[in-house]
Motif scaffolding. Structure first.
Motif, short mmCIF file in Angstrom:
data_model
loop_
_atom_site.label_atom_id
_atom_site.label_comp_id
_atom_site.label_asym_id
_atom_site.label_seq_id
_atom_site.Cartn_x
_atom_site.Cartn_y
_atom_site.Cartn_z
N ARG A 14 -1.01 10.24 1.57
CA ARG A 14 -1.20 8.79 0.83
C ARG A 14 -0.68 7.82 1.84
NH1 ARG A 14 -2.28 8.23 -4.41
NH2 ARG A 14 -1.00 6.45 -4.45
N CYS A 15 0.33 8.06 2.28
CA CYS A 15 0.97 7.17 3.18
C CYS A 15 0.06 6.65 4.30
CB CYS A 15 2.39 7.47 3.68
SG CYS A 15 3.69 7.47 2.43
N GLN A 52 -5.85 1.87 5.76
CA GLN A 52 -6.63 0.90 4.91
C GLN A 52 -6.14 -0.48 5.63
OE1 GLN A 52 -5.50 2.74 1.01
NE2 GLN A 52 -7.54 2.11 0.37
N ALA A 53 -4.61 -0.61 5.65
CA ALA A 53 -4.18 -1.83 6.39
C ALA A 53 -4.71 -2.13 7.46
CB ALA A 53 -2.61 -1.69 6.28
N LEU A 86 -6.90 10.77 2.82
CA LEU A 86 -7.52 10.94 1.50
C LEU A 86 -8.70 10.12 1.17
CD1 LEU A 86 -4.48 11.08 -0.49
CD2 LEU A 86 -5.61 13.02 0.12
N PRO A 87 -9.87 10.78 1.67
CA PRO A 87 -11.34 9.85 1.45
C PRO A 87 -11.38 9.17 -0.06
CG PRO A 87 -11.56 12.02 2.21
CD PRO A 87 -10.32 12.14 1.79
N GLU A 88 -10.75 9.71 -0.84
CA GLU A 88 -10.97 9.08 -2.46
C GLU A 88 -10.32 7.81 -2.48
OE1 GLU A 88 -7.80 12.32 -2.78
OE2 GLU A 88 -9.53 12.28 -1.82
N MET A 89 -9.14 7.63 -1.44
CA MET A 89 -8.33 6.37 -1.51
C MET A 89 -9.29 5.12 -0.99
SD MET A 89 -4.52 7.48 -0.86
CE MET A 89 -3.89 5.75 -0.39
N LEU A 90 -10.38 5.53 -0.18
CA LEU A 90 -11.02 4.39 0.74
C LEU A 90 -12.10 3.87 -0.20
CD1 LEU A 90 -11.56 6.53 4.23
CD2 LEU A 90 -9.83 4.96 3.47
N PRO A 142 -2.43 -3.13 1.29
CA PRO A 142 -2.62 -1.91 0.90
C PRO A 142 -1.47 -0.91 0.87
CG PRO A 142 -4.28 -2.27 2.27
CD PRO A 142 -3.55 -3.27 2.13
N ILE A 143 -0.55 -1.29 1.71
CA ILE A 143 0.72 -0.56 1.77
C ILE A 143 1.88 -1.20 0.77
CG2 ILE A 143 2.85 -0.35 3.26
CD1 ILE A 143 0.88 -0.49 5.67
N ARG A 144 1.69 -2.33 0.25
CA ARG A 144 2.62 -3.00 -0.69
C ARG A 144 2.11 -2.37 -2.00
NH1 ARG A 144 3.04 -9.19 1.58
NH2 ARG A 144 5.04 -8.70 2.77
N ALA A 145 0.88 -1.99 -2.26
CA ALA A 145 0.32 -1.58 -3.37
C ALA A 145 1.05 -0.26 -3.66
CB ALA A 145 -1.26 -1.14 -3.28
N LEU A 146 1.68 0.45 -2.57
CA LEU A 146 2.17 1.86 -2.86
C LEU A 146 3.92 1.49 -3.12
CD1 LEU A 146 0.80 4.31 -0.45
CD2 LEU A 146 0.31 3.85 -2.61
N GLY A 147 4.20 0.25 -2.95
CA GLY A 147 5.42 -0.31 -3.16
C GLY A 147 6.33 -0.07 -2.07
N LEU A 148 5.66 -0.18 -0.82
CA LEU A 148 6.04 -0.02 0.45
C LEU A 148 5.93 -1.20 1.21
CD1 LEU A 148 5.18 3.80 0.80
CD2 LEU A 148 7.34 2.73 0.42
N ASP A 149 6.51 -1.35 2.52
CA ASP A 149 6.38 -2.31 3.41
C ASP A 149 6.77 -2.05 4.80
OD1 ASP A 149 5.45 -4.76 4.64
OD2 ASP A 149 6.41 -6.00 3.02
N TYR A 150 6.73 -2.82 5.83
CA TYR A 150 7.13 -2.59 7.05
C TYR A 150 7.97 -3.51 7.69
CZ TYR A 150 2.66 -4.37 8.32
OH TYR A 150 1.50 -4.98 8.59
#
Length: 619
Positions: free
Chosen positions: A454-455, A461-462, A577-581, A487-495
Motif C-alpha cells: 500500500r505504501c 501514485q504520487a 496493488l493494481p486495484e489502488m491505481l 495520494p500519500i496524505r490520503a494514507l495519513g502519511l507525508d515525507y
C-alpha cells in the motif's frame, strides 16, 4: 563530550570567543565539499551533507533538516551536542537562538568568514554583538586535515555543451547591462564551469574545480573560442604564485594575448586545458586583492546568499552591491537541445546499468551472502561499465529499517545483510561524459506485507501525479508539490523533504533555481529544466519507500507545460496493488514501461531483454 569539541573550546578561550559557528560548506557555498572543508563533520561526527554546528563554552548544538533527523540522532548520541530539528515546531533557528542569548548581554561571535555567506554575515552583524570573522579555529585543532589536491581541468566539446564560451559570455554581459551592473562576481563552482565549458574533479561526485570569476560588462579584447572536440585534451600548469599573463606561466603564453580582458579567472593551483585563452588567469588567492581594487562607485553584481562574507569585506565601502542570483543561475537550468540530447543518451546508459543491477540483485539475494555495501559497489561497477566517470553522489542503499533514514549511506558499522524479504531502497546516480543521472528505486527482495504494498503504490501514485501533471506557464514548484503529496496524505502519511530538485548537465546533482517543495519558490518551472520527482514514505524502525525519476519540462502546446521522464527503469510490479491505481495512473505506467522496454531492450542480451519484457508487461 567529543575531544574535538573540547579542543575547539580551548581555542575559543584563547581567542576570547564565546560562540563559534561551523557550517557545512566551503569558500563557494557548495553543498557537497572537498574533504578539506568537512570541518563540521570532523568536529561533530555527523556526516550528513547539510547542517550547522554552534559551539559555546558550555553547550553545543547542531541544526539540520528533516532528511537527516534520524541519522543525526544516531551520530550525535553521546557527543554532548544537542540536535536541533530545523523547521520543527518550537525549535528556534540558529539566528533566533543567538538573538535570545544576546538578550542576556553582549558576547563575541566567531566564524571563518570564508565559509559564511554575505547574507548570513550581515544577519550576524545585525545582532549587535562583537564579531571575529577571520578565525578558522578548526584548522588549529584538526591535526591531520586533508589538503586540497587539485585535479586537471578538462574542456567539453561543443557537441556536448551546445553553446560556445563566447556565446555564453555575451549573453551574461547582455544581462549585466540590462541590470546596470559594471562587474559580476561569480563564486558558484557550477556557474563558472558552465560559463567556460570546463569541468574538473576537485570535489568528489561533482565535476567542478576551485575557482572564482570576475566579469566586466564590457570586453577589452576579443574572445577566441577553442575548437577542442575532446575532453581528453593535453593540459598546461597554472602557477599559484603568478597571474597567467606572466611569462613564466604556460597558461599565460602568447596565445593568452588575445584573452578577453573583461573575464578574469582565479583558479586554484590546478591544471587547465592547453590553449585556454578566453580569460586572464590568476592565482586563486588573488581574488581578494582584485575585489579590493574595484573602484568606488562601481556596481558589483553578486549573489549574497552564496558569495562569502570575507570576499564582501574585501570591497571598498562605496561600491554599490546588486545582490541577486547571477544570470547564469537560470541560463544553465534551461538546457538547450544539445544538452537534452546528451542527457537522454546518459539516461539510456544509466537505464542499462540499472536493469542489469535489478536482475543481478534479485538473482543473488538469498543465494549468496550480500550486504548493502556489496549492492552499492556492484551498481557502481555496472555504471562504470557503461562509461560513467564518477557517481553523482554516494549511493544510498538502505535495507528495511535503514531505508527509513532518508539520506542513509551504509558504513561498515551499519552495513545490513540482505535477505529474500522486505525492501531495499537504492538512491543513486552517475556522472557520464554526456550527462548527470539521479534515480531511486525501492526494490522488493522477497515477500512483502500488504502495508508495504500500500505504501509503495501510494508513493507510485504520487510520483505519477507529478510526472503526468499539465500546468500553465508561471506555475511554481509549490503548486506541483501539493498535487504530488495528495495520494500519500490520503494514507495519513507525508515525507519530510522536498519533492524535486533541479539537476545540472554534467554538473552537480542538486541545483537550482527550479525546485518542487512545500517551502515554496518564486521560480516558475520552465521548458528545458530537469527536475527530480521523488516522493516517499518513511516508517521509522520498519522500512522506507522512495521512487525517483528525472523529468524534463516541455512545452506541450496550446500554452500548456508538462513533463517527460528521462529516467529509464521499471517500477516493481511485485510491490504494486493494481486495484489502488486509477485508469489514468495505469495508462501512464503502462506507457512508461513500454518506453523503457523499447529504448533499453536492443542494448541487452536476450535473457535480460526477456526479463525486462516481463517486468514492463501491462498492468
Amino acid at each position: 563530550m567529543r575531544e574535538s569539541i573540547t579542543a575547539l573550546r580551548a581555542q575559543m578561550k584563547a581567542h576570547c570567543i564565546d560562540w563559534y559557528i561551523v557550517p557545512s560548506t566551503d569558500f563557494h557555498g557548495t553543498e557537497y565539499v572537498n574533504a578539506h572543508f568537512r570541518c563540521r563533520q570532523f568536529l561533530s561526527g555527523f556526516t550528513g551533507s547539510a547542517g550547522t554546528l554552534l559551539v559555546g563554552l558550555q553547550e553545543a548544538l547542531l541544526w539540520t533538516d528533516g532528511r537527516y533527523f534520524r541519522q543525526a540522532g544516531r551520530q550525535l548520541a553521546g557527543s554532548g551536542i544537542t540536535l536541533m530539528k530545523a523547521g520543527e515546531p518550537g525549535v528556534p533557528t540558529l539566528l533566533e537562538f543567538l538573538e535570545n542569548k544576546r538578550e542576556s548581554g553582549r558576547f563575541v561571535l566567531g566564524f571563518d568568514g570564508r565559509v559564511i555567506s554575505r547574507a548570513d554575515g550581515l544577519r550576524y552583524e545585525a545582532l549587535d554583538v562583537d564579531i571575529r570573522w577571520d578565525q578558522d579555529l578548526t584548522d588549529a585543532v584538526w591535526s591531520d586535515r586533508p589538503p586540497v589536491v587539485p585535479a586537471a581541468v578538462y574542456e567539453l566539446p561543443l557537441s556536448v555543451t551546445g553553446r560556445t564560451r563566447a556565446d555564453k559570455i555575451g549573453a551574461v554581459r547582455a544581462e549585466m547591462k540590462r541590470k546596470g551592473a559594471d562587474r559580476l562576481l561569480l563564486t558558484s563552482l557550477e556557474e563558472i564551469a558552465w560559463l567556460l565549458n570546463l569541468r574538473g574533479s576537485d570535489i568528489a561526485n561533482n565535476p567542478v574545480f576551485f575557482a572564482f570569476a570576475l566579469l566586466d560588462a564590457e570586453s577589452d579584447g576579443a574572445v577566441v573560442e577553442s575548437d577542442a572536440e575532446s575532453p581528453e585534451e593535453s593540459t598546461d600548469k597554472v602557477s599559484a604564485d603568478k597571474p597567467a599573463g606572466d611569462a613564466e606561466s604556460p597558461a599565460g603564453s602568447a596565445s593568452n594575448a588575445a584573452a578577453d580582458g573583461g573575464v578574469q579567472l582565479f583558479v586554484y593551483d590546478g591544471v587547465l586545458p592547453a590553449g585556454f585563452h578566453d580569460a586572464h588567469v590568476h592565482s586563486y588567492e588573488a581574488i581578494s586583492s582584485a575585489l579590493a581594487q574595484i573602484p568606488p562607485g562601481t556596481t558589483l553584481w553578486m549573489n549574497g546568499k552564496q558569495a562569502n562574507y570575507a570576499l564582501f569585506r574585501s570591497l571598498h565601502r562605496n561600491i554599490k552591491i546588486l545582490d541577486a542570483p547571477s544570470p547564469i543561475d537560470l541560463m544553465k537550468a534551461i538546457k538547450n537541445n544539445t544538452e537534452i540530447d546528451c542527457e537522454r543518451a546518459a539516461h539510456r546508459k544509466d537505464g542499462i546499468a540499472m536493469v542489469r543491477f535489478l536482475y543481478w540483485l534479485k538473482s543473488t539475494v538469498g543465494n549468496e551472502p550480500l550486504t548493502e555495501i556489496d549492492a552499492a559497489d556492484h551498481l557502481e561497477a555496472l555504471r562504470r561499465d557503461q562509461g560513467a566517470r564518477d557517481l553523482s553522489f554516494p549511493t544510498i542503499a538502505g535495507y528495511n529499517e535503514n531505508g527509513a533514514v532518508i539520506h542513509y549511506a551504509p558504513t561498515p558499522e551499519t552495513d545490513a545483510t540482505l535477505s529474500p524479504s522486505g525492501f531495499l531502497l537504492v538512491d543513486s546516480g552517475g556522472q557520464y561524459p554526456d550527462g548527470t543521472t539521479d534515480i531511486t528505486r525501492t526494490i522488493p527482495l522477497g515477500p512483502l506485507t500488504t502495508k508495504m504494498k500500500r505504501c509503495y503504490t501510494a508513493v507510485l501514485q504520487a510520483h505519477i501525479a507529478l510526472a503526468s501533471a499539465r500546468f500553465a506557464p508561471g506555475t511554481t514548484g509549490l503548486a506541483l508539490d501539493e498535487i504530488t503529496r495528495r495520494p500519500i496524505r490520503a494514507l495519513g502519511l507525508d515525507y519530510n523533504h522536498g519533492t524535486g530538485h533541479g539537476v545540472g548537465h554534467l554538473l552537480s546533482c542538486h541545483e537550482g533555481p527550479n525546485t518542487i517543495s512545500k517551502r515554496g519558490s518564486s521560480q516558475a518551472i520552465l521548458p528545458g529544466m530537469i527536475t527530480s520527482d521523488e516522493p516517499g514514505v518513511y516508517l521509522e524502525g520498519e522500512f522506507g519507500v522512495r521512487l525517483e525519476n528525472l523529468l524534463l519540462c516541455e512545452d506541450m502546446g496550446d500554452g500548456i507545460f508538462g513533463f517527460t521522464p528521462l529516467t529509464l527503469c521499471p517500477f516493481d510490479r511485485a510491490a504494486i496493488l493494481p486495484e489502488m491505481l486509477t485508469t489514468g495512473e495505469r495508462t501512464w505506467l503502462n506507457h512508461y514501461h513500454a518506453t523503457v522496454y523499447k529504448v533499453l531492450s536492443p542494448h541487452l542480451p536476450p535473457a535480460l531483454a526477456d526479463w525486462l519484457a516481463a517486468e514492463t508487461a501491462e498492468i
